[in-house]
Design a protein around this motif. Structure first.
Motif, PDB file in Angstrom:
ATOM      1  N   THR A 119      -3.640 -10.759  -8.293  1.00 16.19           N
ATOM      2  CA  THR A 119      -3.036  -9.737  -7.433  1.00 16.19           C
ATOM      3  C   THR A 119      -4.154  -8.975  -6.752  1.00 16.19           C
ATOM      4  O   THR A 119      -5.308  -9.043  -7.184  1.00 16.19           O
ATOM      5  N   GLY A 120      -3.823  -8.246  -5.696  1.00 17.13           N
ATOM      6  CA  GLY A 120      -4.837  -7.449  -5.017  1.00 17.13           C
ATOM      7  C   GLY A 120      -4.761  -7.610  -3.523  1.00 17.13           C
ATOM      8  O   GLY A 120      -4.107  -8.520  -3.026  1.00 17.13           O
ATOM      9  N   PRO A 121      -5.433  -6.709  -2.794  1.00 26.69           N
ATOM     10  CA  PRO A 121      -5.342  -6.708  -1.330  1.00 26.69           C
ATOM     11  C   PRO A 121      -5.845  -8.004  -0.684  1.00 26.69           C
ATOM     12  O   PRO A 121      -5.281  -8.452   0.315  1.00 26.69           O
ATOM     13  N   GLY A 128       1.475  -3.475   7.243  1.00 28.70           N
ATOM     14  CA  GLY A 128       2.200  -3.245   5.998  1.00 28.70           C
ATOM     15  C   GLY A 128       1.544  -2.162   5.157  1.00 28.70           C
ATOM     16  O   GLY A 128       2.203  -1.275   4.615  1.00 28.70           O
ATOM     17  N   ARG A 129       0.212  -2.216   5.090  1.00 24.84           N
ATOM     18  CA  ARG A 129      -0.528  -1.209   4.320  1.00 24.84           C
ATOM     19  C   ARG A 129      -0.381   0.173   4.942  1.00 24.84           C
ATOM     20  O   ARG A 129      -0.213   1.168   4.247  1.00 24.84           O
ATOM     21  N   TRP A 130      -0.420   0.199   6.285  1.00 23.11           N
ATOM     22  CA  TRP A 130      -0.294   1.469   6.983  1.00 23.11           C
ATOM     23  C   TRP A 130       1.084   2.084   6.735  1.00 23.11           C
ATOM     24  O   TRP A 130       1.225   3.270   6.445  1.00 23.11           O
ATOM     25  N   LEU A 131       2.127   1.256   6.791  1.00 24.88           N
ATOM     26  CA  LEU A 131       3.477   1.748   6.552  1.00 24.88           C
ATOM     27  C   LEU A 131       3.634   2.270   5.118  1.00 24.88           C
ATOM     28  O   LEU A 131       4.263   3.300   4.886  1.00 24.88           O
ATOM     29  N   GLU A 132       3.041   1.534   4.184  1.00 25.02           N
ATOM     30  CA  GLU A 132       3.103   1.966   2.780  1.00 25.02           C
ATOM     31  C   GLU A 132       2.420   3.319   2.608  1.00 25.02           C
ATOM     32  O   GLU A 132       2.972   4.222   1.962  1.00 25.02           O
ATOM     33  N   ILE A 156      -2.702  -8.521  11.319  1.00 29.14           N
ATOM     34  CA  ILE A 156      -1.817  -7.450  11.811  1.00 29.14           C
ATOM     35  C   ILE A 156      -0.752  -7.122  10.754  1.00 29.14           C
ATOM     36  O   ILE A 156      -0.478  -5.957  10.470  1.00 29.14           O
ATOM     37  N   GLY A 157      -0.171  -8.153  10.154  1.00 31.95           N
ATOM     38  CA  GLY A 157       0.853  -7.936   9.132  1.00 31.95           C
ATOM     39  C   GLY A 157       0.301  -7.196   7.927  1.00 31.95           C
ATOM     40  O   GLY A 157       0.926  -6.260   7.408  1.00 31.95           O
ATOM     41  N   ARG A 162       7.040  -5.475   3.706  1.00 29.67           N
ATOM     42  CA  ARG A 162       6.773  -5.233   5.121  1.00 29.67           C
ATOM     43  C   ARG A 162       5.628  -6.089   5.656  1.00 29.67           C
ATOM     44  O   ARG A 162       5.677  -6.559   6.782  1.00 29.67           O
ATOM     45  N   GLN A 163       4.580  -6.292   4.831  1.00 34.72           N
ATOM     46  CA  GLN A 163       3.447  -7.104   5.276  1.00 34.72           C
ATOM     47  C   GLN A 163       3.924  -8.481   5.714  1.00 34.72           C
ATOM     48  O   GLN A 163       3.567  -8.978   6.771  1.00 34.72           O
ATOM     49  N   GLN A 164       4.751  -9.083   4.849  1.00 37.56           N
ATOM     50  CA  GLN A 164       5.234 -10.436   5.114  1.00 37.56           C
ATOM     51  C   GLN A 164       6.104 -10.473   6.367  1.00 37.56           C
ATOM     52  O   GLN A 164       5.984 -11.383   7.188  1.00 37.56           O
TER      53      GLN A 164
END
Lengths: 105, 235
Positions: A34-36, B227-231, B222-223, B187-189
């Motif tokens: 897992t992880g970024p 996604g990270r930004w939205l989180e 971009i995804g 969201r990323q996906q």
């Protein structure tokens, strides 16, 4: 048993195809479960698949190239419509999409 | 009765996955026949490559007389997607004590259908069940693909053009539906899939060779960022 030239071609195709999978195994060895970084790799994979599918539907090669864009888009619309109406039933969605294209083309 | 994870993998494939993938390979088998290649070559392709878009590219490009370096390059670039797919799935299947060759074998069985299903199902399973489950699922799909190739070869020419056209259309339509996100929280996906679907054809028009790869990198990033930004914004 086929032409030798085609055999060589098929072997070359198998080698380059497995090479991508093998590189994946090698690089996966350094990735945590897992992880970024893993999230980013998964995003790239999903984006590649989405891009490939969109290309196959909008700019097809082979037999589908003989169909028109409205015919294929009608097939896509029918597939999505049935899929979401019948509680995400993949089989019925696929049947609706292909039947629509087959009837129109 | 508690069934083994391997058996549950096989059971997962029964229904839409086996039917649709098998039928897609019926399309490939008839393409092999109409390109005047023998059945063994079609079966060898399904056995050794098992990634339909690349297999179709080989047969079609050969049929139009493309040079073999051009064909190998096209297949390589089409199938490069398998690398991030393997990288994204394998770390979740891995556990200590399992011989390495099993991962090398599993990698050969990672193709769109087996990958999409395994990415959704395996995270909810105990780690020790994931790899056998994947083997059950993927081996059943592989078998259906080989069967489909043979059926298509023997049926070629006997079915109406509309049906064979439908069989070729089956594959991208099926991929489209199984890629529809099931969980709207991911969201990323969702962003990666949406942006990828838009950029894919555009980048392909810009570069037939590198378009797909660029789509993955740009839309994937971009995804991921989106996604990270939205989180983060939701806190």
């Amino acid at each position: 048993v086929g032409e030798p030239e085609v055999w060589l071609l098929l072997i070359a195709a198998a080698v380059v195809t497995y090479a991508s999978r093998l590189l994946g195994v090698i690089f996966a060895g350094r990735l945590a479960a897992t992880g970024p970084l893993l999230d980013w790799v998964a995003c790239v994979a999903y984006a590649l698949l989405a891009g490939l599918v969109a290309r196959m539907l909008l700019i097809p090669i082979g037999p589908l190239a003989a169909t028109t864009m409205p015919e294929r888009l009608a097939g896509v619309a029918a597939a999505l419509l049935v899929f979401f109406l019948v509680r995400r039933n993949v089989l019925l969605g696929v049947l609706a999409g292909t039947a629509t294209l087959a009837l129109l083309a | 009765v508690k069934t083994s994870p391997f058996a549950r993998g096989i059971r997962e494939s029964i229904g839409a996955p086996i039917l649709v993938l098998g039928a897609s390979y019926v399309g490939f088998g008839s393409l092999v026949r109409s390109s005047e290649l023998p059945l063994v070559q079609g079966l060898f392709s399904t056995l050794s490559a098992w990634a339909l878009p690349g297999q179709v590219a080989v047969v079609e490009l050969w049929a139009v007389g493309a040079g073999w370096l051009a064909i190998a390059t096209a297949v390589w670039l089409t199938n490069l997607r398998l690398m991030p797919m393997v990288m994204a799935l394998l770390p979740g299947l891995r556990r200590p004590g399992v011989p390495r060759w099993r991962y090398w074998a599993a990698a050969h069985l990672i193709a769109v259908t087996s990958w999409v299903i395994a990415m959704r199902r395996t995270p909810q399973m105990p780690v020790e069940e994931r790899l056998p489950y994947f083997f059950g699922l993927a081996l059943a799909l592989w078998g259906a693909s080989l069967t489909g190739t043979a059926i298509g070869f023997f049926l070629a020419g006997t079915v109406p053009t509309e049906v064979s056209l439908g069989l070729v259309f089956l594959n991208p339509i099926y991929f489209l539906l199984i890629l529809m996100p099931g969980d709207l929280r991911d969201r990323q996906q969702i962003i990666a899939l949406t942006v990828g679907a838009v950029l894919g054809p555009l980048f392909h028009l810009a570069s037939r060779d590198w378009g797909l790869l660029l789509t993955g990198l740009v839309a994937g990033t971009i995804g991921w960022l989106g996604g990270r930004w939205l989180e983060a914004r939701r806190g």
